[in-house]
Write a protein that holds these residues in place. Sequence first.
Motif, PDB file in Angstrom:
ATOM      1  N   UNK A 240     -18.769  -4.969  15.307  1.00  0.00           N
ATOM      2  CA  UNK A 240     -17.744  -5.225  16.320  1.00  0.00           C
ATOM      3  C   UNK A 240     -16.723  -6.240  15.816  1.00  0.00           C
ATOM      4  N   UNK A 241     -17.214  -7.297  15.173  1.00  0.00           N
ATOM      5  CA  UNK A 241     -16.316  -8.327  14.629  1.00  0.00           C
ATOM      6  C   UNK A 241     -15.445  -7.754  13.515  1.00  0.00           C
ATOM      7  N   UNK A 242     -16.051  -6.953  12.652  1.00  0.00           N
ATOM      8  CA  UNK A 242     -15.284  -6.367  11.543  1.00  0.00           C
ATOM      9  C   UNK A 242     -14.175  -5.463  12.062  1.00  0.00           C
ATOM     10  N   UNK A 243     -14.505  -4.631  13.042  1.00  0.00           N
ATOM     11  CA  UNK A 243     -13.508  -3.698  13.567  1.00  0.00           C
ATOM     12  C   UNK A 243     -12.359  -4.455  14.225  1.00  0.00           C
ATOM     13  N   UNK A 244     -12.669  -5.502  14.991  1.00  0.00           N
ATOM     14  CA  UNK A 244     -11.615  -6.294  15.631  1.00  0.00           C
ATOM     15  C   UNK A 244     -10.746  -6.982  14.585  1.00  0.00           C
ATOM     16  N   UNK A 245     -11.383  -7.519  13.539  1.00  0.00           N
ATOM     17  CA  UNK A 245     -10.634  -8.193  12.476  1.00  0.00           C
ATOM     18  C   UNK A 245      -9.745  -7.210  11.720  1.00  0.00           C
ATOM     19  N   UNK A 246     -10.247  -6.008  11.471  1.00  0.00           N
ATOM     20  CA  UNK A 246      -9.460  -5.013  10.745  1.00  0.00           C
ATOM     21  C   UNK A 246      -8.278  -4.532  11.567  1.00  0.00           C
ATOM     22  N   UNK A 247      -8.456  -4.421  12.867  1.00  0.00           N
ATOM     23  CA  UNK A 247      -7.325  -4.044  13.717  1.00  0.00           C
ATOM     24  C   UNK A 247      -6.245  -5.120  13.673  1.00  0.00           C
ATOM     25  N   UNK A 248      -6.674  -6.367  13.619  1.00  0.00           N
ATOM     26  CA  UNK A 248      -5.696  -7.457  13.504  1.00  0.00           C
ATOM     27  C   UNK A 248      -4.982  -7.378  12.158  1.00  0.00           C
ATOM     28  N   UNK A 249      -5.725  -7.123  11.093  1.00  0.00           N
ATOM     29  CA  UNK A 249      -5.131  -6.980   9.763  1.00  0.00           C
ATOM     30  C   UNK A 249      -4.107  -5.849   9.748  1.00  0.00           C
ATOM     31  N   UNK A 250      -4.465  -4.705  10.318  1.00  0.00           N
ATOM     32  CA  UNK A 250      -3.579  -3.544  10.306  1.00  0.00           C
ATOM     33  C   UNK A 250      -2.334  -3.754  11.152  1.00  0.00           C
ATOM     34  N   UNK A 251      -2.409  -4.665  12.118  1.00  0.00           N
ATOM     35  CA  UNK A 251      -1.206  -4.960  12.904  1.00  0.00           C
ATOM     36  C   UNK A 251      -0.160  -5.683  12.070  1.00  0.00           C
ATOM     37  N   UNK A 252      -0.598  -6.304  10.964  1.00  0.00           N
ATOM     38  CA  UNK A 252       0.323  -7.007  10.070  1.00  0.00           C
ATOM     39  C   UNK A 252       0.668  -6.185   8.831  1.00  0.00           C
ATOM     40  N   UNK A 253      -0.267  -5.399   8.348  1.00  0.00           N
ATOM     41  CA  UNK A 253       0.001  -4.528   7.205  1.00  0.00           C
ATOM     42  C   UNK A 253       0.329  -3.135   7.731  1.00  0.00           C
ATOM     43  N   UNK A 254       1.596  -2.879   7.913  1.00  0.00           N
ATOM     44  CA  UNK A 254       2.036  -1.603   8.480  1.00  0.00           C
ATOM     45  C   UNK A 254       2.311  -0.559   7.407  1.00  0.00           C
ATOM     46  N   UNK A 255       2.066  -0.896   6.147  1.00  0.00           N
ATOM     47  CA  UNK A 255       2.342   0.044   5.059  1.00  0.00           C
ATOM     48  C   UNK A 255       1.153   0.969   4.785  1.00  0.00           C
ATOM     49  N   UNK A 256      -0.066   0.466   4.946  1.00  0.00           N
ATOM     50  CA  UNK A 256      -1.217   1.296   4.614  1.00  0.00           C
ATOM     51  C   UNK A 256      -1.366   2.440   5.613  1.00  0.00           C
ATOM     52  N   UNK A 257      -1.681   3.639   5.152  1.00  0.00           N
ATOM     53  CA  UNK A 257      -1.855   4.776   6.059  1.00  0.00           C
ATOM     54  C   UNK A 257      -3.242   4.823   6.698  1.00  0.00           C
ATOM     55  N   UNK A 258      -4.116   3.901   6.355  1.00  0.00           N
ATOM     56  CA  UNK A 258      -5.493   3.940   6.849  1.00  0.00           C
ATOM     57  C   UNK A 258      -5.576   3.585   8.324  1.00  0.00           C
ATOM     58  N   UNK A 259      -6.491   4.252   9.026  1.00  0.00           N
ATOM     59  CA  UNK A 259      -6.812   3.862  10.400  1.00  0.00           C
ATOM     60  C   UNK A 259      -7.856   2.758  10.357  1.00  0.00           C
ATOM     61  N   UNK A 260      -8.124   2.139  11.500  1.00  0.00           N
ATOM     62  CA  UNK A 260      -9.118   1.070  11.531  1.00  0.00           C
ATOM     63  C   UNK A 260     -10.501   1.579  11.135  1.00  0.00           C
ATOM     64  N   UNK A 261     -10.879   2.784  11.589  1.00  0.00           N
ATOM     65  CA  UNK A 261     -12.193   3.343  11.271  1.00  0.00           C
ATOM     66  C   UNK A 261     -12.284   3.731   9.796  1.00  0.00           C
ATOM     67  N   UNK A 262     -11.211   4.269   9.251  1.00  0.00           N
ATOM     68  CA  UNK A 262     -11.199   4.611   7.826  1.00  0.00           C
ATOM     69  C   UNK A 262     -11.343   3.360   6.972  1.00  0.00           C
ATOM     70  N   UNK A 263     -10.614   2.319   7.338  1.00  0.00           N
ATOM     71  CA  UNK A 263     -10.702   1.074   6.584  1.00  0.00           C
ATOM     72  C   UNK A 263     -12.081   0.450   6.725  1.00  0.00           C
ATOM     73  N   UNK A 264     -12.655   0.505   7.919  1.00  0.00           N
ATOM     74  CA  UNK A 264     -14.006  -0.028   8.125  1.00  0.00           C
ATOM     75  C   UNK A 264     -15.009   0.690   7.229  1.00  0.00           C
ATOM     76  N   UNK A 265     -14.894   2.010   7.137  1.00  0.00           N
ATOM     77  CA  UNK A 265     -15.813   2.785   6.294  1.00  0.00           C
ATOM     78  C   UNK A 265     -15.707   2.339   4.826  1.00  0.00           C
TER      79      UNK A 265
END
Length: 280
Positions: A240-265
């Motif tokens: 849960x913590x990792x997913x929340x942190x990754x969503x925060x990261x992705x809100x700042x890195x708008x270049x990567x095409x990865x979704x939060x679940x893809x990045x978590x995997x």
Amino acid sequence: MSSQKRSLAWRSRQAALADMKARLRTSWRWAEPGFERALDYLLTPEAREQGEKIWQTRHKAVWKIQLPPELGGLCAVLKSSDKMRPLFYSWNHSKIAREAANYRALASLGIPMARLLAAGDTRRNFILQDSFLVTEFAAGCRDGRVFIRSGELAGETGLRRAFIEENLSYLAKMHMVHCFHKGFTPYNLLWKPGSEGRQIDLRWIDVSSCCFLPLTEGMFTKYLVRDIANFFWYLKLDETEKLAALRHYLSSNTRTPLSDRELLHLVDAAIAERDEREQA
């Protein structure tokens, strides 16, 4: 726009090397204007004897040194590195020179770096003998180890979350210009209670391994995953913590095409690989 930003970030690093007059064939020394006399003192045996050695490896030592009042009185951190790989560094900038340039390039991105005060190399007949780098001591700061699972502030969930999210936001800025940190651990991320309405204030140190990589988004993915996985490995976050942190990261890195679940995997796989290496 992304390629333009990457180019500007890389050029700021090259410009920093040029501005410091970091040479490959002869010795060089750079100091922030007004810090020249203080640097002369810091490079004396007397200063090191009176300072506190806070880190040492085979080729590197770090001192915390209080300058006398007549030299400004601030507390400085001196990193000294002696010769290694002499042939390689005959044709390449020293690790210290590149780290000093990284300090300046990352600061230009808005990342809260420790204040760089001086840097330099000593060479004889092109051969690198030793190098030094000086930063201002981050007074009142602690490193992020207090937030790992066994750390004394692991239970301070709000402060711990702020530490994680703020650092990931700055890491995303690096990744937007395809800068691979390579040493993104809680050890190198300093913090103190926030000021001016902020929950936490940060200072980054030890950016010697950072490098700008001219890669496509797809090719750079494995490097951003390595940085995030390295950070999470120390913190031992639950899913849960990792997913929340990754969503925060992705809100700042708008270049990567990865979704939060893809990045978590991908991050989980990298963490599992490291666990296997550590247990081997």
